[in-house]
Design a protein around this motif. Structure first.
Motif, short mmCIF file in Angstrom:
data_model
loop_
_atom_site.label_atom_id
_atom_site.label_comp_id
_atom_site.label_asym_id
_atom_site.label_seq_id
_atom_site.Cartn_x
_atom_site.Cartn_y
_atom_site.Cartn_z
N UNK A 150 8.91 9.68 -10.05
CA UNK A 150 8.86 8.32 -9.50
C UNK A 150 7.48 8.02 -8.93
N UNK A 151 6.89 8.99 -8.21
CA UNK A 151 5.57 8.75 -7.61
C UNK A 151 4.48 8.68 -8.68
N UNK A 152 4.62 9.43 -9.76
CA UNK A 152 3.66 9.32 -10.85
C UNK A 152 3.72 7.93 -11.48
N UNK A 153 4.94 7.41 -11.64
CA UNK A 153 5.09 6.06 -12.18
C UNK A 153 4.53 5.02 -11.22
N UNK A 154 4.68 5.26 -9.91
CA UNK A 154 4.12 4.35 -8.91
C UNK A 154 2.61 4.28 -9.05
N UNK A 155 1.96 5.44 -9.22
CA UNK A 155 0.51 5.45 -9.35
C UNK A 155 0.05 4.76 -10.64
N UNK A 156 0.82 4.91 -11.71
CA UNK A 156 0.51 4.19 -12.94
C UNK A 156 0.65 2.68 -12.72
N UNK A 157 1.69 2.30 -11.95
CA UNK A 157 1.88 0.89 -11.61
C UNK A 157 0.71 0.34 -10.81
N UNK A 158 0.21 1.12 -9.84
CA UNK A 158 -0.95 0.71 -9.06
C UNK A 158 -2.19 0.58 -9.94
N UNK A 159 -2.34 1.53 -10.88
CA UNK A 159 -3.50 1.49 -11.77
C UNK A 159 -3.48 0.23 -12.63
N UNK A 160 -2.30 -0.13 -13.14
CA UNK A 160 -2.19 -1.36 -13.93
C UNK A 160 -2.52 -2.58 -13.11
N UNK A 161 -2.08 -2.61 -11.85
CA UNK A 161 -2.40 -3.73 -10.97
C UNK A 161 -3.90 -3.83 -10.74
N UNK A 167 -13.47 1.26 -6.69
CA UNK A 167 -12.56 0.68 -5.70
C UNK A 167 -11.43 1.64 -5.37
N UNK A 168 -10.86 2.30 -6.39
CA UNK A 168 -9.78 3.26 -6.14
C UNK A 168 -10.27 4.46 -5.36
N UNK A 169 -11.48 4.94 -5.70
CA UNK A 169 -12.03 6.10 -5.01
C UNK A 169 -12.23 5.80 -3.52
N UNK A 170 -12.81 4.64 -3.22
CA UNK A 170 -13.03 4.27 -1.82
C UNK A 170 -11.70 4.11 -1.10
N UNK A 171 -10.69 3.57 -1.81
CA UNK A 171 -9.39 3.38 -1.18
C UNK A 171 -8.75 4.67 -0.71
N UNK A 172 -9.14 5.81 -1.30
CA UNK A 172 -8.57 7.10 -0.90
C UNK A 172 -9.03 7.57 0.47
N UNK A 173 -9.99 6.86 1.08
CA UNK A 173 -10.44 7.26 2.41
C UNK A 173 -9.56 6.69 3.52
N UNK A 231 -4.01 10.35 -7.55
CA UNK A 231 -3.60 10.25 -8.94
C UNK A 231 -4.02 8.91 -9.54
N UNK A 232 -3.91 7.85 -8.74
CA UNK A 232 -4.25 6.52 -9.25
C UNK A 232 -5.73 6.45 -9.63
N UNK A 233 -6.59 7.20 -8.93
CA UNK A 233 -8.00 7.23 -9.28
C UNK A 233 -8.20 7.79 -10.69
N UNK A 234 -7.48 8.86 -11.00
CA UNK A 234 -7.59 9.47 -12.33
C UNK A 234 -7.09 8.50 -13.40
N UNK A 235 -5.93 7.87 -13.14
CA UNK A 235 -5.35 6.95 -14.12
C UNK A 235 -6.26 5.76 -14.35
N UNK A 236 -6.81 5.19 -13.27
CA UNK A 236 -7.70 4.03 -13.39
C UNK A 236 -8.98 4.42 -14.12
N UNK A 237 -9.51 5.60 -13.83
CA UNK A 237 -10.73 6.04 -14.52
C UNK A 237 -10.50 6.15 -16.02
N UNK A 238 -9.35 6.71 -16.41
CA UNK A 238 -9.04 6.88 -17.82
C UNK A 238 -8.82 5.52 -18.48
N UNK A 239 -8.01 4.67 -17.84
CA UNK A 239 -7.73 3.36 -18.43
C UNK A 239 -8.98 2.47 -18.43
#
Length: 358
Positions: free
Chosen positions: A8-19, A98-104, A285-293
Motif C-alpha cells: 500500500x505504501x509503495x502504491x502511495x509513493x507512486x501516486x505522489x510521483x504521478x501527482x 523538488x522531491x529531494x528537498x521535500x525529504x528534509x 521512495x517517491x524520489x526514486x520513482x520521480x527520478x525514473x519517471x
C-alpha cells in the motif's frame, strides 16, 4: 495482513510521483499555481467529505469554536503558505529536485520541535546524536541544490518520452520559466519549513479533535478558498480558471482524487496498522520513482549538485528516523522495566550502542 501495508505504501509513493509530474506539466503548460492549488484543494474536499460523513459524523459533536479556530489557523499558516511556496517554486525547478528537498521535512520538524522543547535531543545517546547529525546532513544537502549545480550528468536518452510532455517542457523552456538562479529551490525549502510547522500545529489539533477525514476536509476547503482569493488578487482574468480537456483537467482530477484523497486514506490506514515511523520510512521512495519517471517521460536532466544533495538528504532522513526508532525502543524498554519493578534496566544502559545502519 502481511505485505499489504508495504504494498500500500509503495502504491502511495507512486501516486505522489504521478501527482508531482502531472502538476509540473500543468504549470509548464501555463496554469497558475494559485489556481492549481485552489482546484486541487476543493476537489480533495469534495472527495473526502463522504468519508468524513460515513466514518466520523459521530465525532462532530466535539467540534467547537476552539477546535475550528485551531484547524483554520493551521490551514492558513501551514498548508496555504506551504502549498503556495511549493508550487510557485516548482515552476522554476525539476520534479526530482523538488522531491529531494521535500525529504528534509522530518529533519526540520525535529529541529523546530527541539527548539520549542517539544522533542528531547539527548545528545548523550547515539539516538540523539543520530537525530542531530541527520538533521544537519539534511539541511546541508538541501543547501547544495540551490547554490551548486555542477556539471550535467550524462545519462542515456529514454526511448519512451511522452511526445506531449516533451512539447510542454520545450514550450516552458522557450518561455524562460525554468530559472537557473535557484530561487525555485529556495522557495521549496521555505515550503518545507512551513510544512514542518504545520505538522507540529496539526499534532496539537489532533489531540483535541481526532477526526482526520473531517479536519482534512475543512482544511482543504480553507486552502481552496484562500488560494482562490490570492489568484483573484494576482490575476483577475477568468481565463486563468479554464481547464479545458487537456493536462490541466487531468492534473486537477488526479491531484484531488488520487494525490490527496486516496493517498491520504491509505496512509491513515497504514499509520493505524503499522505506525507513523513505518509510513515515514517510505518517503525517499517517491524520489526514486520521480527520478525514473522524470527521466523516462519528461527527458529530465540532472546535475551533479542535485545528485549529491539528494543522497545527503535521503541519508540524513534515515539517520533521523533511526534515532527516533531507537529512542522509542529504549523508552519502551524503560517503561516495561518500571512496570515490572526493575528500576535498572540493562537494556536502557547498554542497548544504545549500535551505530546507525548504513
Amino acid at each position: 495482513m502481511g505485505c499489504m501495508p508495504t504494498a500500500a505504501m509503495l502504491l502511495v509513493q507512486i501516486g505522489f510521483a504521478g501527482m508531482n509530474l502531472l502538476s509540473k506539466m500543468a504549470l509548464d503548460n501555463g496554469m497558475s499555481p494559485y489556481v492549481l492549488i485552489a482546484y486541487r484543494s476543493l476537489m480533495a474536499a469534495v472527495f473526502l467529505a463522504p468519508f468524513a460523513f460515513c466514518f466520523e459524523r459521530n465525532m462532530w459533536v466535539m467540534m467547537n469554536k476552539k477546535v475550528f479556530f485551531q484547524i483554520f489557523l493551521s490551514s492558513s499558516l501551514g498548508m496555504t503558505v506551504s502549498e503556495l511556496l511549493f508550487f510557485v517554486g516548482f515552476k522554476s525547478t525539476s520534479p526530482t529536485v523538488a522531491c529531494a528537498i521535500g525529504n528534509m521535512v522530518p529533519a526540520l520538524t525535529f529541529a523546530i520541535a527541539a527548539a520549542l522543547k517539544m522533542e528531547a535531543v539527548r545528545l548523550g545517546t547515539h539516538a540523539g546524536q543520530a537525530k542531530v547529525a541527520g538533521t544537519l546532513v539534511c539541511i546541508g544537502g538541501s543547501m547544495i541544490m540551490p547554490f551548486y549545480k555542477g556539471p550535467l550528468l550524462r545519462i542515456w536518452a529514454s526511448p519512451v518520452h511522452w511526445r506531449y510532455a516533451e512539447q510542454t517542457t520545450a514550450a516552458a523552456a522557450a518561455a524562460g520559466s525554468h530559472s537557473s538562479s535557484g530561487l525555485g529551490d529556495v522557495l521549496i525549502i521555505l515550503s518545507c519549513v512551513a510544512w514542518a510547522v504545520w505538522l507540529i500545529m496539526q499534532n496539537k489539533t489532533s489531540e483535541n479533535f481526532s477526526a482526520p477525514y473531517t479536519s482534512t476536509t475543512i482544511m482543504s476547503l480553507v486552502v481552496g478558498v484562500e488560494c482562490a482569493g490570492v489568484s483573484a488578487a494576482v490575476d483577475r482574468s477568468l481565463s486563468a480558471w479554464s481547464l479545458g480537456l487537456g493536462i490541466r483537467l487531468y492534473s486537477v482530477l488526479y491531484m484531488g482524487v488520487v494525490g490527496w484523497g486516496i493517498t491520504f486514506a491509505v496512509m491513515t490506514w497504514c499509520i493505524q496498522v503499522r505506525g507513523p515511523l513505518f509510513v515515514s520510512m517510505f518517503s525517499p521512495v517517491v524520489l526514486v520513482v520521480v527520478a525514473i519517471l522524470g527521466w523516462a517521460v519528461l527527458d529530465e536532466q540532472l546535475h551533479l549538485g542535485s545528485a549529491i544533495g539528494s543522497v545527503l538528504i535521503v541519508g540524513g532522513l534515515y539517520m533521523v528516523l533511526w534515532g527516533k526508532r531507537r529512542e522509542a525502543k529504549l523508552d519502551g524498554n524503560a517503561e516495561h522495566d518500571v512496570k515490572n519493578g526493575d528500576g535498572s534496566s540493562s537494556n536502557a544502559k547498554t542497548g544504545d550502542t549500535d551505530p546507525p545502519p548504513v
